[in-house]
Design a protein around this motif. Sequence first.
Motif, short mmCIF file in Angstrom:
data_model
loop_
_atom_site.label_atom_id
_atom_site.label_comp_id
_atom_site.label_asym_id
_atom_site.label_seq_id
_atom_site.Cartn_x
_atom_site.Cartn_y
_atom_site.Cartn_z
N UNK A 28 13.92 -15.59 0.90
CA UNK A 28 14.78 -14.42 0.38
C UNK A 28 13.67 -13.33 0.14
N UNK A 29 14.19 -12.16 0.25
CA UNK A 29 13.54 -10.84 0.35
C UNK A 29 13.97 -9.77 -0.37
N UNK A 30 13.35 -9.20 -1.37
CA UNK A 30 13.75 -7.95 -1.83
C UNK A 30 12.53 -6.83 -1.94
N UNK A 31 13.00 -6.07 -1.24
CA UNK A 31 11.64 -5.06 -0.90
C UNK A 31 12.20 -3.52 -1.26
N UNK B 278 0.83 -1.07 -0.11
CA UNK B 278 -0.02 -0.09 -0.13
C UNK B 278 0.99 1.16 0.12
N UNK B 279 0.25 2.34 0.26
CA UNK B 279 0.96 3.41 0.36
C UNK B 279 0.26 4.94 0.91
N UNK C 70 5.42 1.57 -2.35
CA UNK C 70 6.47 0.75 -2.83
C UNK C 70 5.80 -0.34 -3.95
N UNK C 71 6.39 -0.39 -4.91
CA UNK C 71 5.99 -1.36 -5.99
C UNK C 71 6.96 -2.38 -6.48
#
Length: 431
Positions: free
Chosen positions: A151-154, A110-111, A130-131
């Motif tokens: 794994x995370x990439x945010x 969201x944002x 964030x998209x």
Amino acid sequence: MAKVKLFKHSSLSLPLAIGAVLVAPLAKAGGLMVWEIGTPTLGTAGAGWAAMPEDASTAFTNPAGTVWREETQLMASGQLLYGNLEFSNGGDSNVPGNDGGNAIEWFPGGGFFAAGRLNDDFGWGFTVAGNLGGSLDYDNGWHGRRFVTETDLIGMSLMPSISWKANDCLSVGLGLNLMTGYYRLESRPRAGLLGGDARLKYDDTDVAPGGNLGIIYKPMDSTTLGLDLTTEVSWEFSYNLKLGGFGPLFEPVFDRLNGRRLTIDMDMPKTATASLQQQLSGDTTLYANLNWQNWSNFGLVGIVIDNPNQTSATVNRNYDDTWHGSLGIRHQLRSGTLAGWALSAGLGYDSSMVENEFRTADVVVDEQWRLGLGARKEICPGLRMDVGYTLVWMGDTPIDQEGDPPFSPRLQGSYDDYSLNFFGASFQFEL
């Protein structure tokens, strides 16, 4: 292009070091950069992204739109992602284990967006949204654990912006994208000649700047054209690599790497989006999108391990640039049970950033079809609610990933009925 520098040992220890680090590369997610951030474009499959100056979310999607309003607007959006990503063994995987379970479960997004005018000629915007990215969480005992278990990439952007209306038809906007990136990776490399699972962990956060340039052109009241260009954002993650459990034979080798500073340079792609909002009648509006993203540069991957004796290599993940197209429609209902509601639908397509032969278990992406459905209602004067749902369908996605000698782990099979489901809502206030 980034370089990989690794501690140089014997002819055996070097491939082992490369295998422990590089078989678990840099990214993850079921889509990397998504169109879904809980805003009204959920209901149009992303269509109209850069051509909706009447929404406060234009502060993120096209900063040139902030000057096209009479009142200051605030929008808060939220969404939940639920995916279906389960591995099906094709018979040639050579690491015993299970299917990994569903690697994408509930994930929030969201944002917050704000937009207004300073005067007749200048507007302002501010957004936190964030998209980019998400999370993959496989079972620790799955067939692909040599490559990745978690794994995370945010990516999360804080973006102030300003816009200028050149005349009654044209505006230009510029935003500063301060993008925070979080990257985490865990895997279970082979412990040694007798087998078993060792451990690899990496975890860091970085902030880097980028830019957002937008143009809005309204040749007539019923037509809005938007163009949004974003620059590359370059993160530099730096963290002490955590290795352990390699057994008595290989432990001395990996003890030399354990705790060493590992620096990863990662470039988020530049993008270009052209959008249309066309009012077909007083109650019906058409939306369209065309988009390009520079993922081929993101695929040039490298790391540096801080060590006085180093050797260099270069890793190319063979990624391709992607393109996107979508069409959507929104219709205002004036009578019947749903009077006062506006309903929307959209269909979109995104090409794949990777061909089947280069797909890896940490970045499971493929070509995507999007179906969006949405509804809008003015709750009271100055308060609007939008709800939406988007299905992202990738279907049966094959994978055949092989690691480096001497152990050469292999993950061969497919992710069947791979899909993502986004549920979201937003509220826009006028002050």
